[in-house]
Design a protein around this motif. Structure first.
Motif, mmCIF file in Angstrom:
data_model
loop_
_atom_site.group_PDB
_atom_site.id
_atom_site.type_symbol
_atom_site.label_atom_id
_atom_site.label_comp_id
_atom_site.label_asym_id
_atom_site.label_seq_id
_atom_site.Cartn_x
_atom_site.Cartn_y
_atom_site.Cartn_z
ATOM 1 N N THR A 53 8.736 48.252 16.061
ATOM 2 C CA THR A 53 8.138 49.546 15.673
ATOM 3 C C THR A 53 6.841 49.740 16.458
ATOM 4 O O THR A 53 5.755 49.790 15.863
ATOM 5 N N PRO A 54 6.934 49.892 17.781
ATOM 6 C CA PRO A 54 5.718 49.940 18.607
ATOM 7 C C PRO A 54 4.792 51.115 18.302
ATOM 8 O O PRO A 54 3.573 50.992 18.438
ATOM 9 N N LYS A 55 5.359 52.269 17.886
ATOM 10 C CA LYS A 55 4.543 53.466 17.675
ATOM 11 C C LYS A 55 4.095 53.642 16.228
ATOM 12 O O LYS A 55 3.383 54.601 15.917
ATOM 13 N N LYS A 56 4.493 52.723 15.353
ATOM 14 C CA LYS A 56 4.090 52.839 13.952
ATOM 15 C C LYS A 56 2.605 52.485 13.807
ATOM 16 O O LYS A 56 2.109 51.554 14.443
ATOM 17 N N VAL A 57 1.904 53.218 12.936
ATOM 18 C CA VAL A 57 0.476 52.957 12.714
ATOM 19 C C VAL A 57 0.306 51.640 11.963
ATOM 20 O O VAL A 57 0.850 51.462 10.870
ATOM 21 N N ALA A 58 -0.443 50.728 12.560
ATOM 22 C CA ALA A 58 -0.727 49.433 11.937
ATOM 23 C C ALA A 58 -2.121 49.405 11.323
ATOM 24 O O ALA A 58 -2.325 48.836 10.253
ATOM 25 N N LEU A 59 -3.074 50.047 12.019
ATOM 26 C CA LEU A 59 -4.472 50.027 11.599
ATOM 27 C C LEU A 59 -5.073 51.424 11.769
ATOM 28 O O LEU A 59 -4.629 52.194 12.619
ATOM 29 N N ARG A 60 -6.074 51.717 10.954
ATOM 30 C CA ARG A 60 -6.897 52.916 11.146
ATOM 31 C C ARG A 60 -8.358 52.508 10.994
ATOM 32 O O ARG A 60 -8.694 51.711 10.131
ATOM 33 N N ILE A 92 -4.295 53.109 15.239
ATOM 34 C CA ILE A 92 -3.948 52.023 16.159
ATOM 35 C C ILE A 92 -2.519 51.601 15.834
ATOM 36 O O ILE A 92 -2.233 51.180 14.707
ATOM 37 N N THR A 93 -1.624 51.729 16.792
ATOM 38 C CA THR A 93 -0.217 51.379 16.565
ATOM 39 C C THR A 93 -0.023 49.872 16.726
ATOM 40 O O THR A 93 -0.909 49.159 17.218
ATOM 41 N N TYR A 94 1.160 49.385 16.338
ATOM 42 C CA TYR A 94 1.453 47.961 16.532
ATOM 43 C C TYR A 94 1.441 47.600 18.013
ATOM 44 O O TYR A 94 1.041 46.496 18.393
ATOM 45 N N GLU A 95 1.854 48.534 18.857
ATOM 46 C CA GLU A 95 1.820 48.311 20.298
ATOM 47 C C GLU A 95 0.382 48.108 20.771
ATOM 48 O O GLU A 95 0.079 47.178 21.531
ATOM 49 N N ASP A 96 -0.530 48.974 20.301
ATOM 50 C CA ASP A 96 -1.952 48.843 20.658
ATOM 51 C C ASP A 96 -2.541 47.551 20.083
ATOM 52 O O ASP A 96 -3.308 46.848 20.758
ATOM 53 N N TYR A 97 -2.213 47.278 18.830
ATOM 54 C CA TYR A 97 -2.692 46.085 18.121
ATOM 55 C C TYR A 97 -2.352 44.832 18.932
ATOM 56 O O TYR A 97 -3.228 44.004 19.237
ATOM 57 N N TYR A 98 -1.096 44.714 19.325
ATOM 58 C CA TYR A 98 -0.654 43.527 20.051
ATOM 59 C C TYR A 98 -1.311 43.449 21.431
ATOM 60 O O TYR A 98 -1.684 42.358 21.885
ATOM 61 N N ARG A 99 -1.492 44.607 22.080
ATOM 62 C CA ARG A 99 -2.120 44.611 23.402
ATOM 63 C C ARG A 99 -3.560 44.109 23.316
ATOM 64 O O ARG A 99 -4.006 43.313 24.149
ATOM 65 N N HIS A 100 -4.305 44.553 22.299
ATOM 66 C CA HIS A 100 -5.683 44.068 22.128
ATOM 67 C C HIS A 100 -5.705 42.560 21.868
ATOM 68 O O HIS A 100 -6.573 41.843 22.387
ATOM 69 N N VAL A 101 -4.776 42.079 21.039
ATOM 70 C CA VAL A 101 -4.720 40.650 20.711
ATOM 71 C C VAL A 101 -4.455 39.825 21.966
ATOM 72 O O VAL A 101 -5.128 38.806 22.215
ATOM 73 N N THR A 102 -3.489 40.243 22.788
ATOM 74 C CA THR A 102 -3.158 39.457 23.989
ATOM 75 C C THR A 102 -4.281 39.523 25.026
ATOM 76 O O THR A 102 -4.549 38.540 25.709
ATOM 77 N N ARG A 103 -4.941 40.680 25.138
ATOM 78 C CA ARG A 103 -6.077 40.782 26.070
ATOM 79 C C ARG A 103 -7.214 39.861 25.646
ATOM 80 O O ARG A 103 -7.820 39.174 26.481
ATOM 81 N N PHE A 104 -7.519 39.864 24.355
ATOM 82 C CA PHE A 104 -8.599 38.997 23.875
ATOM 83 C C PHE A 104 -8.221 37.530 24.072
ATOM 84 O O PHE A 104 -9.052 36.717 24.486
#
Length: 645
Positions: free
Chosen positions: A23-30, A40-52
């Motif tokens: 569910t990449p486009k589902k909202v995970a965080l606000r 912040i979608t799950y796709e964005d969430y995961y991208r931030h985690v991997t970058r950090f």
């Protein structure tokens, strides 16, 4: 997407990756920023985690090292926590309200290598103790405001720069972070969560991925949550309750976690989100109830009369609803009217209109507070657990809420009561032990059971009744056993009492320290044109003493004679975690308080009517003021002989 207990085969970063894939486009965080809710979608969430995670590798972070986080509730806390875990590291939660010596203890004890500090305030604390934390190689700051003069210090680096380093690192090593995530094992220790430290310095419980995911799955077996549900995260991430909700349950259930603009605006932001689920310690529920009381007390006499009549109907309905019994038709109609006229608008104003389930934990909540919330239509449930079992071992079920118990074991949990009356628990949520403390680990986790340190018993229906800490259960000199916490909770139901500490172990009768609530008592004084300047001045007013005496007398009427409070003092200052009188989660440090205020305790039993005290007040700017004052020792029944004396 795996569901249920299948999730326990994965690590937290692996579950996040699965959600980003399914569910990449589902909202995970606000996050609310400048009045706007940013999604912040799950796709964005995961991208931030991997970058950090990649940024940490670029900075030389090694597998098994610790990264501590000192911040308010912001998405970057989750990015840093899961990013650390993604590369085999261990995150460490530190309360943002901690003083420099407390932070130095935690970072030294855990051997922390990196620290994420939210802003200049937290960075300044770290700079103050820099010489005491030699293991810390790098401090990452999230908010650059006020950090201009610090930028030449190689010890410091911005969060944005870490992500930029991570992006460049991923271009050079595109598969390395994914490989590290694949190497993760559900049995790995992933996070260190501090215990409350009521009897000494906090210990760091070693949480495994499996522990958090088991809790996320098991609790939702009892109270299912929908992926479309919302949760507001405003309690400290260092607290196990917030880890359970915003990490374990959110990843297992897929609901959205919302972050307020600031801790100060959390209750207003809650009204905008209208969460479906809420978890807060008793102080939040008690504080909200006090605010309702203040608002009602300020309205017209007719409105107060209507409120009291409606509340009587609500209490009658609550007694049926809490036990899952059908209401008589007349009461059902009366409650529907009361709900339309008063309770529904009240819940709407509080932000509780969409709330299906609400939990309280971390300490006991008084039965009267439970009935109040059920009366106004809030499905509030008591949970019981500890850091060592990921926050929850017991919870009430819908239609089986008993205010004097903490409910039934969650699925997959076992319980037994030892010969000395101690509660023992066992489940997949029990942590791996305490960090670098084999003696305490062996004692607390003996024979495969978590020894909670709490005294309690099971009802015939299987509900658990928690009496108090085993070490806190007291006996009067005449041999009567009592729980100070039980009496304290009775006292705190009064809107005028903020905190109470009860004494009486091996004493002839029971006494108490009481903190008046500055909000409600201040409003009460203003309405009666009683002038005051400070909390000290307000607490020592003879009119306030008489007000609290009546409140204590009302509590005494509901207690057996040997449990009644006979003498008490109104403390001249609010108990404070910064003064070590409370834990960071708001629990009373009873033994410390008894030592600090020993002269007041002795005055309660010496027959003295007044006692001279000296105290030092510390202000936010670092200045101090020493004050000398006289405190009255009050009796609940003046001029009558003391029972047991």
């Amino acid at each position: 997407m795996p569901s249920g207990y299948e999730l326990k085969k994965y690590t937290l970063p692996q579950v996040l990756r699965l959600r980003a894939q399914h569910t990449p486009k589902k909202v995970a965080l606000r996050e609310k920023d400048f009045g706007i809710w940013n999604e912040i979608t799950y796709e964005d969430y995961y991208r931030h985690v991997t970058r950090f995670a990649a940024g940490l590798l670029a900075l030389g972070f090694e597998k098994g090292e610790r990264l501590a986080i000192i911040a308010d509730n912001i998405p970057e806390w989750l990015y840093a926590e899961l990013g650390t875990q993604a590369v085999g590291g261990i995150s460490v939660g530190v309360y943002q309200s901690s003083l420099p010596p407390e932070i130095a203890y935690v970072l030294s004890y855990t051997g922390t290598a990196f620290v994420l500090a939210e802003d200049q305030e937290q960075v300044d604390k770290l700079i103050e103790i820099r010489g005491e934390i030699p293991s810390v190689r790098k401090v990452i700051y999230e908010d650059p405001k006020g950090m201009r003069t610090y930028r030449d210090d190689p010890w410091l680096i911005s969060y944005e720069e870490v992500e930029r380093l991570g992006e460049a690192y991923l271009q050079r090593h595109p598969a390395l972070v994914e490989e590290r995530i694949d190497e993760g094992n559900p049995e790995d220790v992933c996070h260190l969560s501090l215990t409350s430290g009521t009897t000494g310095r906090p210990k760091a419980a070693m949480l495994r991925h499996r522990n958090l995911l088991h809790m996320g799955v098991a609790l939702q077996e009892v109270d299912p949550l929908e992926p479309t549900d919302d949760y507001l995260s405003f309690l400290p991430f260092a607290w196990i309750g917030e880890q359970m909700m915003s990490v374990g349950m959110a990843l297992a259930g897929g609901f959205a976690v919302n972050f307020p603009e600031s801790i100060e605006t959390a209750m207003n932001d809650l009204k905008e989100i209208g969460p479906h689920v809420m978890f807060s310690p008793p102080r939040v529920w008690e504080g909200t109830q006090s605010q309702i009381w203040v608002r009602i007390s300020e309205t017209y006499a007719f409105n107060r009369w209507v409120y009291n009549q409606m509340l009587k109907i609500g209490y009658r309905a609550a007694d049926y609803r809490m036990r899952g019994k059908p209401m008589p038709i007349g009461l059902r109609i009366a409650y529907w009217l009361a709900d339309q006229i008063m309770f529904r608008p009240l819940r709407d104003q509080l932000g509780f209109l969409r709330l299906r389930r609400a939990y309280t934990g971390g300490a006991a909540l008084g039965p009267d507070v439970f009935r109040f919330y059920h009366a106004i239509g809030v499905n509030l449930k008591q949970i019981y657990g500890q850091t060592e079992i990921i926050g929850i071992a017991f919870v009430h079920r819908d239609g089986d809420v008993r205010a004097d118990t903490v409910g039934l074991p969650i699925p997959g949990g076992e319980v037994k009561i030892s010969e000395r009356g101690e509660i023992l628990c066992r489940s997949d949520a029990v942590v791996a032990g305490y960090w670098q403390n084999p003696e305490a680990t062996a004692e607390t986790f003996a024979d495969g059971w978590l020894h909670t340190g709490d005294a309690g018993y099971l009802t015939p229906e299987g509900h658990l009744v928690v009496i108090d800490r085993v070490s806190d259960v007291m006996h009067t000199s005449s041999g009567h056993m009592f729980s100070p916490q039980f009496i304290e909770n009775k006292l705190k139901f009064s809107p005028y009492i903020k905190e109470a500490v009860v004494f009486g172990n091996q004493r002839p009768y029971i006494t108490a320290f009481i903190n008046v609530d500055p909000q409600t008592v201040g409003k009460w004084a203003e309405d009666r044109r009683i002038a005051y300047t400070t909390y000290l001045d307000l607490s020592q007013k003879p009119q306030v003493a008489e007000l609290i005496r009546k409140e204590v007398q009302a509590v005494n009427e509901s207690l057996l004679e040997h449990l009644r409070i006979q003498r008490f003092v109104l403390l001249y200052k609010l108990l404070d975690a910064d003064d070590d009188e409370l834990t960071r989660t708001g629990k009373v440090r009873r033994k410390f308080i008894a030592q600090r205020y020993q002269n007041l305790v002795e005055a309660l039993y010496s027959g003295a009517q007044r006692v001279q005290v000296e105290t030092e007040f510390k202000y936010q700017d670092g200045s101090t003021q020493r004050v000398s004052t006289e405190v009255s020792v009050l009796e609940t029944q003046p001029h009558q002989p003391l029972v047991g004396a």
